[in-house]
Design a protein around this motif. Structure first.
Motif, PDB file in Angstrom:
ATOM      1  N   LEU A  19      27.809  37.515  33.114  1.00 16.31           N
ATOM      2  CA  LEU A  19      28.308  36.692  34.218  1.00 16.31           C
ATOM      3  C   LEU A  19      27.760  37.191  35.559  1.00 16.31           C
ATOM      4  O   LEU A  19      27.365  36.396  36.416  1.00 16.31           O
ATOM      5  CB  LEU A  19      29.839  36.673  34.220  1.00 16.31           C
ATOM      6  N   GLY A  20      27.706  38.511  35.733  1.00 13.09           N
ATOM      7  CA  GLY A  20      27.150  39.085  36.966  1.00 13.09           C
ATOM      8  C   GLY A  20      25.677  38.736  37.136  1.00 13.09           C
ATOM      9  O   GLY A  20      25.248  38.341  38.227  1.00 13.09           O
ATOM     10  N   LYS A  21      24.898  38.850  36.057  1.00 13.39           N
ATOM     11  CA  LYS A  21      23.467  38.514  36.128  1.00 13.39           C
ATOM     12  C   LYS A  21      23.246  37.042  36.441  1.00 13.39           C
ATOM     13  O   LYS A  21      22.248  36.674  37.064  1.00 13.39           O
ATOM     14  CB  LYS A  21      22.765  38.875  34.824  1.00 13.39           C
ATOM     15  N   LEU A  22      24.185  36.200  35.988  1.00 10.23           N
ATOM     16  CA  LEU A  22      24.073  34.763  36.251  1.00 10.23           C
ATOM     17  C   LEU A  22      24.590  34.382  37.638  1.00 10.23           C
ATOM     18  O   LEU A  22      24.493  33.227  38.037  1.00 10.23           O
ATOM     19  CB  LEU A  22      24.840  33.972  35.181  1.00 10.23           C
ATOM     20  N   GLY A  23      25.178  35.343  38.367  1.00 12.11           N
ATOM     21  CA  GLY A  23      25.638  35.085  39.724  1.00 12.11           C
ATOM     22  C   GLY A  23      27.097  34.696  39.854  1.00 12.11           C
ATOM     23  O   GLY A  23      27.517  34.211  40.899  1.00 12.11           O
ATOM     24  N   TYR A  24      27.895  34.912  38.813  1.00  7.26           N
ATOM     25  CA  TYR A  24      29.333  34.634  38.886  1.00  7.26           C
ATOM     26  C   TYR A  24      30.027  35.819  39.555  1.00  7.26           C
ATOM     27  O   TYR A  24      29.699  36.976  39.277  1.00  7.26           O
ATOM     28  CB  TYR A  24      29.920  34.406  37.484  1.00  7.26           C
ATOM     29  N   CYS A  25      30.977  35.512  40.431  1.00  3.11           N
ATOM     30  CA  CYS A  25      31.753  36.533  41.131  1.00  3.11           C
ATOM     31  C   CYS A  25      33.233  36.280  40.886  1.00  3.11           C
ATOM     32  O   CYS A  25      33.658  35.136  40.749  1.00  3.11           O
ATOM     33  CB  CYS A  25      31.488  36.481  42.633  1.00  3.11           C
ATOM     34  N   TYR A  26      33.997  37.367  40.873  1.00  5.71           N
ATOM     35  CA  TYR A  26      35.441  37.256  40.653  1.00  5.71           C
ATOM     36  C   TYR A  26      36.095  36.851  41.970  1.00  5.71           C
ATOM     37  O   TYR A  26      36.010  37.568  42.959  1.00  5.71           O
ATOM     38  CB  TYR A  26      35.998  38.594  40.158  1.00  5.71           C
ATOM     39  N   GLN A  27      36.755  35.675  41.952  1.00  9.17           N
ATOM     40  CA  GLN A  27      37.431  35.139  43.141  1.00  9.17           C
ATOM     41  C   GLN A  27      38.664  34.386  42.703  1.00  9.17           C
ATOM     42  O   GLN A  27      38.597  33.536  41.817  1.00  9.17           O
ATOM     43  CB  GLN A  27      36.536  34.147  43.901  1.00  9.17           C
ATOM     44  N   GLY A  28      39.782  34.671  43.308  1.00 12.45           N
ATOM     45  CA  GLY A  28      41.001  33.901  43.063  1.00 12.45           C
ATOM     46  C   GLY A  28      41.443  33.868  41.619  1.00 12.45           C
ATOM     47  O   GLY A  28      41.906  32.836  41.141  1.00 12.45           O
ATOM     48  N   GLY A  29      41.277  34.974  40.907  1.00  9.34           N
ATOM     49  CA  GLY A  29      41.780  35.056  39.544  1.00  9.34           C
ATOM     50  C   GLY A  29      40.811  34.677  38.444  1.00  9.34           C
ATOM     51  O   GLY A  29      41.184  34.701  37.273  1.00  9.34           O
ATOM     52  N   ALA A  30      39.577  34.315  38.797  1.00  8.84           N
ATOM     53  CA  ALA A  30      38.603  33.931  37.766  1.00  8.84           C
ATOM     54  C   ALA A  30      37.190  34.157  38.277  1.00  8.84           C
ATOM     55  O   ALA A  30      36.955  34.221  39.487  1.00  8.84           O
ATOM     56  CB  ALA A  30      38.780  32.466  37.374  1.00  8.84           C
ATOM     57  N   TYR A  31      36.258  34.250  37.351  1.00 12.65           N
ATOM     58  CA  TYR A  31      34.850  34.332  37.717  1.00 12.65           C
ATOM     59  C   TYR A  31      34.363  32.932  38.038  1.00 12.65           C
ATOM     60  O   TYR A  31      34.669  31.977  37.335  1.00 12.65           O
ATOM     61  CB  TYR A  31      34.037  34.965  36.578  1.00 12.65           C
ATOM     62  N   ARG A  32      33.619  32.837  39.123  1.00 15.64           N
ATOM     63  CA  ARG A  32      33.134  31.537  39.608  1.00 15.64           C
ATOM     64  C   ARG A  32      31.685  31.664  40.061  1.00 15.64           C
ATOM     65  O   ARG A  32      31.252  32.725  40.472  1.00 15.64           O
ATOM     66  CB  ARG A  32      33.952  31.066  40.809  1.00 15.64           C
ATOM     67  N   HIS A  33      31.018  30.545  40.020  1.00 16.25           N
ATOM     68  CA  HIS A  33      29.664  30.443  40.553  1.00 16.25           C
ATOM     69  C   HIS A  33      29.690  29.345  41.605  1.00 16.25           C
ATOM     70  O   HIS A  33      30.360  28.328  41.428  1.00 16.25           O
ATOM     71  CB  HIS A  33      28.669  30.090  39.438  1.00 16.25           C
ATOM     72  N   PRO A  34      28.956  29.511  42.705  1.00 12.78           N
ATOM     73  CA  PRO A  34      29.013  28.483  43.750  1.00 12.78           C
ATOM     74  C   PRO A  34      28.442  27.127  43.350  1.00 12.78           C
ATOM     75  O   PRO A  34      28.828  26.097  43.905  1.00 12.78           O
ATOM     76  CB  PRO A  34      28.216  29.090  44.910  1.00 12.78           C
ATOM     77  N   ASP A  35      27.539  27.112  42.361  1.00 11.69           N
ATOM     78  CA  ASP A  35      26.842  25.866  42.027  1.00 11.69           C
ATOM     79  C   ASP A  35      26.902  25.472  40.561  1.00 11.69           C
ATOM     80  O   ASP A  35      26.478  24.373  40.222  1.00 11.69           O
ATOM     81  CB  ASP A  35      25.357  25.972  42.405  1.00 11.69           C
ATOM     82  N   ARG A  36      27.354  26.372  39.687  1.00 16.42           N
ATOM     83  CA  ARG A  36      27.254  26.096  38.256  1.00 16.42           C
ATOM     84  C   ARG A  36      28.593  26.318  37.551  1.00 16.42           C
ATOM     85  O   ARG A  36      29.506  26.931  38.094  1.00 16.42           O
ATOM     86  CB  ARG A  36      26.175  26.986  37.619  1.00 16.42           C
ATOM     87  N   ILE A  37      28.648  25.815  36.330  1.00 21.11           N
ATOM     88  CA  ILE A  37      29.828  25.964  35.472  1.00 21.11           C
ATOM     89  C   ILE A  37      29.363  26.599  34.162  1.00 21.11           C
ATOM     90  O   ILE A  37      28.313  26.239  33.623  1.00 21.11           O
ATOM     91  CB  ILE A  37      30.473  24.585  35.185  1.00 21.11           C
ATOM     92  N   ALA A  38      30.159  27.522  33.652  1.00 18.15           N
ATOM     93  CA  ALA A  38      29.852  28.119  32.351  1.00 18.15           C
ATOM     94  C   ALA A  38      30.345  27.187  31.245  1.00 18.15           C
ATOM     95  O   ALA A  38      31.435  26.625  31.339  1.00 18.15           O
ATOM     96  CB  ALA A  38      30.518  29.485  32.218  1.00 18.15           C
ATOM     97  N   LEU A  39      29.532  27.021  30.219  1.00 18.87           N
ATOM     98  CA  LEU A  39      29.921  26.275  29.025  1.00 18.87           C
ATOM     99  C   LEU A  39      29.896  27.257  27.868  1.00 18.87           C
ATOM    100  O   LEU A  39      28.833  27.675  27.405  1.00 18.87           O
ATOM    101  CB  LEU A  39      28.967  25.104  28.771  1.00 18.87           C
ATOM    102  N   PHE A  40      31.098  27.677  27.446  1.00 18.90           N
ATOM    103  CA  PHE A  40      31.233  28.631  26.356  1.00 18.90           C
ATOM    104  C   PHE A  40      31.279  27.874  25.028  1.00 18.90           C
ATOM    105  O   PHE A  40      32.068  26.949  24.875  1.00 18.90           O
ATOM    106  CB  PHE A  40      32.506  29.457  26.534  1.00 18.90           C
ATOM    107  N   LEU A  41      30.454  28.295  24.088  1.00 21.19           N
ATOM    108  CA  LEU A  41      30.305  27.577  22.819  1.00 21.19           C
ATOM    109  C   LEU A  41      31.182  28.105  21.690  1.00 21.19           C
ATOM    110  O   LEU A  41      30.995  27.718  20.545  1.00 21.19           O
ATOM    111  CB  LEU A  41      28.843  27.603  22.372  1.00 21.19           C
ATOM    112  N   GLY A  42      32.138  28.961  21.991  1.00 22.37           N
ATOM    113  CA  GLY A  42      33.055  29.443  20.956  1.00 22.37           C
ATOM    114  C   GLY A  42      32.731  30.840  20.474  1.00 22.37           C
ATOM    115  O   GLY A  42      31.795  31.493  20.947  1.00 22.37           O
ATOM    116  N   ASP A  43      33.535  31.299  19.519  1.00 22.96           N
ATOM    117  CA  ASP A  43      33.455  32.645  18.960  1.00 22.96           C
ATOM    118  C   ASP A  43      33.680  33.705  20.044  1.00 22.96           C
ATOM    119  O   ASP A  43      32.830  34.564  20.302  1.00 22.96           O
ATOM    120  CB  ASP A  43      32.141  32.885  18.207  1.00 22.96           C
ATOM    121  N   TYR A  44      34.855  33.655  20.638  1.00 24.49           N
ATOM    122  CA  TYR A  44      35.258  34.607  21.679  1.00 24.49           C
ATOM    123  C   TYR A  44      35.829  35.876  21.063  1.00 24.49           C
ATOM    124  O   TYR A  44      35.915  36.897  21.740  1.00 24.49           O
ATOM    125  CB  TYR A  44      36.309  33.966  22.605  1.00 24.49           C
ATOM    126  N   ILE A  45      36.236  35.807  19.809  1.00 26.91           N
ATOM    127  CA  ILE A  45      37.000  36.876  19.167  1.00 26.91           C
ATOM    128  C   ILE A  45      36.254  37.471  17.974  1.00 26.91           C
ATOM    129  O   ILE A  45      35.221  36.955  17.565  1.00 26.91           O
ATOM    130  CB  ILE A  45      38.380  36.352  18.701  1.00 26.91           C
TER     131      ILE A  45
END
Length: 176
Positions: A19-45
């Motif tokens: 997330l850091g390499k992609l430019g996401y920063c922790y703000q207001g309780g979650a990681y955010r990017h100013p221009d993009r959205i993460a699409l997680f494809l599953g298998d978190y566990i």
């Protein structure tokens, strides 16, 4: 624009680095990017040492609108491992291989059954696929016939307890 991320498998440190390499920063309780959205494809566990931390990161991003999360086979397996069947067993039998697959996930909850069940319920709400005007995404395989069955059967995109039972029955179309 979307950043597509798959198969985290309990590796929270690696997820945070990505997330850091992609430019996401922790703000207001979650990681955010100013221009993009993460699409997680599953298998978190499963597999890695910190499934719970991965879930906390992904769910917070979804709740805050900075990500979309799809259900992977490991989330589906966790639902079936947790849900009892009509015989008193579970939809996914507690065989040694299945217990070992979920061992690291169960350990990361440190006997917090209530929190584990809350995440199981969250897994039920995850969509099986994502589609917009530019692209389609799914955890494993885009098969139009299967997606039609899912669209027809899922209640508001969620895997209800009754549908989980049906999906675990090898004789049903939903199982396929």
């Amino acid at each position: 624009m979307y950043d597509i991320i798959g198969d985290i498998h309990g590796h929270s440190e690696e997820l945070l680095l990505l997330l850091g390499k992609l430019g996401y920063c922790y703000q207001g309780g979650a990681y955010r990017h100013p221009d993009r959205i993460a699409l997680f494809l599953g298998d978190y566990i499963d597999r890695g040492p910190d499934s719970l931390r991965c879930l906390e990161i992904v769910k917070a991003m979804v709740d805050e609108g900075s990500a979309v999360a799809l259900m992977g086979n490991h989330e589906y397996n966790a639902i079936c491992f947790h849900q009892q069947d009509k015989t008193g067993g579970h939809l996914r039998p507690h065989l040694i291989k299945n217990v070992l697959q979920h061992e690291t996930t169960l350990k990361s909850f440190k006997r917090n059954q209530e929190l584990y069940e809350a995440y199981i319920n969250w897994f039920r709400s995850l969509p099986m696929y994502f589609e917009n005007d530019q692209f389609r995404a799914v955890h494993a395989c885009w098969e139009p016939k299967s997606l039609a069955v899912i669209n027809e059967r899922l209640s508001d995109g969620a895997l209800t307890e009754a549908l989980a039972v049906e999906s675990a029955d090898k004789k049903t179309e939903l199982y396929d």
